[in-house]
Write a protein that holds these residues in place. Structure first.
Motif, PDB file in Angstrom:
ATOM      1  N   GLY A  26      -7.129   4.678  -7.731  1.00  0.00           N
ATOM      2  CA  GLY A  26      -7.462   5.529  -7.095  1.00  0.00           C
ATOM      3  C   GLY A  26      -8.313   4.509  -6.457  1.00  0.00           C
ATOM      4  N   TRP A  27      -8.798   3.472  -6.762  1.00  0.00           N
ATOM      5  CA  TRP A  27      -9.543   2.358  -6.029  1.00  0.00           C
ATOM      6  C   TRP A  27      -7.663   1.552  -5.360  1.00  0.00           C
ATOM      7  CZ3 TRP A  27     -13.107   2.357  -3.227  1.00  0.00           C
ATOM      8  CH2 TRP A  27     -14.179   2.546  -3.237  1.00  0.00           C
ATOM      9  N   VAL A  28      -6.759   1.493  -5.797  1.00  0.00           N
ATOM     10  CA  VAL A  28      -5.406   0.848  -5.252  1.00  0.00           C
ATOM     11  C   VAL A  28      -4.751   1.493  -5.057  1.00  0.00           C
ATOM     12  CG1 VAL A  28      -3.388  -0.361  -6.936  1.00  0.00           C
ATOM     13  CG2 VAL A  28      -5.567  -1.144  -7.639  1.00  0.00           C
ATOM     14  N   GLY A  29      -5.076   2.822  -4.863  1.00  0.00           N
ATOM     15  CA  GLY A  29      -4.280   4.016  -4.224  1.00  0.00           C
ATOM     16  C   GLY A  29      -2.491   4.191  -4.280  1.00  0.00           C
ATOM     17  N   ALA A  48     -10.331   5.330 -11.572  1.00  0.00           N
ATOM     18  CA  ALA A  48     -11.236   4.300 -10.730  1.00  0.00           C
ATOM     19  C   ALA A  48     -10.265   3.342 -10.068  1.00  0.00           C
ATOM     20  CB  ALA A  48     -12.015   4.127 -10.773  1.00  0.00           C
ATOM     21  N   ALA A  49      -9.878   2.793 -11.319  1.00  0.00           N
ATOM     22  CA  ALA A  49      -8.676   1.785 -10.541  1.00  0.00           C
ATOM     23  C   ALA A  49      -7.722   2.196  -9.880  1.00  0.00           C
ATOM     24  CB  ALA A  49      -8.636   1.410 -11.654  1.00  0.00           C
ATOM     25  N   ILE A  62     -11.585  10.054  -8.744  1.00  0.00           N
ATOM     26  CA  ILE A  62     -11.070  10.317  -7.786  1.00  0.00           C
ATOM     27  C   ILE A  62     -10.480  11.587  -7.026  1.00  0.00           C
ATOM     28  CG2 ILE A  62     -10.067   7.968  -7.954  1.00  0.00           C
ATOM     29  CD1 ILE A  62      -7.055   8.781  -8.984  1.00  0.00           C
ATOM     30  N   THR A  93       0.202  -1.020  -0.065  1.00  0.00           N
ATOM     31  CA  THR A  93       0.276   0.356  -0.074  1.00  0.00           C
ATOM     32  C   THR A  93       0.771   0.985  -0.246  1.00  0.00           C
ATOM     33  OG1 THR A  93      -1.785  -0.972   1.296  1.00  0.00           O
ATOM     34  CG2 THR A  93      -2.068   1.031   1.266  1.00  0.00           C
TER      35      THR A  93
END
Length: 160
Positions: free
Chosen positions: A93-96, A90-91, A132, A70
């Motif tokens: 953002g979701w993965v960080g 979105a991907a 995001i 992370t």
């Protein structure tokens, strides 16, 4: 703010976009770079086979989720020839993942498609910031955007 090192990575993205074009695909290319400047992964568009989720930014987000912590993801940068679509943003953002740097914007792409007489994509174009939050985003880069524009013109000339 765009630095010389950013330009080096963006030039590689444009080269990957050209490779995609040479393989008969839409000209998009992206790389994932660690906080210490190491290129970790790269890819180009692979949607010609019919799977329109095969964008390089999406593939890099999936790679990062499987191969990075992370903390490593949050410090990494994604460089890309074109601004992320909503799916890829979105991907990301979701993965960080951390910073995004792009050579050409979605707004520019929509303008180019209109000039070319191509149909707009089925999915709406949105700025990354509309998808995001809390992500540093830099781009477009005018001299590289012109190169990307030329690749899109070549792609649409081929498919007509």
């Amino acid at each position: 703010m765009i630095q010389e090192n950013d330009l080096k990575h963006l030039r590689r993205c444009v080269a990957l976009a050209k490779a995609a074009l040479e393989e008969g695909d839409e000209p998009f290319g992206s790389i994932l770079v660690s906080a210490d400047g190491e290129v970790l992964a790269e890819d180009h568009n692979r949607v010609a086979g019919g799977d329109h989720t095969r964008h390089p930014e999406f593939e890099l987000a999936r790679w990062a989720a499987l191969n990075m912590t992370t903390e490593e993801r949050s410090k990494a940068t994604v460089y890309t020839s074109g601004e992320h679509c909503p799916m890829c943003a979105a991907a990301h953002g979701w993965v960080g993942l951390g910073r995004i740097v792009y050579a050409s914007s979605s707004k520019q792409l929509m303008q180019w498609l209109e000039e070319i007489g191509a149909s707009p994509p089925r999915v709406r174009s949105l700025p990354i910031q509309d998808v995001i939050r809390d992500t540093v985003i830099d781009g477009p880069v005018p001299e590289l955007a012109e190169q990307v524009r030329d690749l899109h013109r070549q792609f649409y000339a081929q498919i007509r």
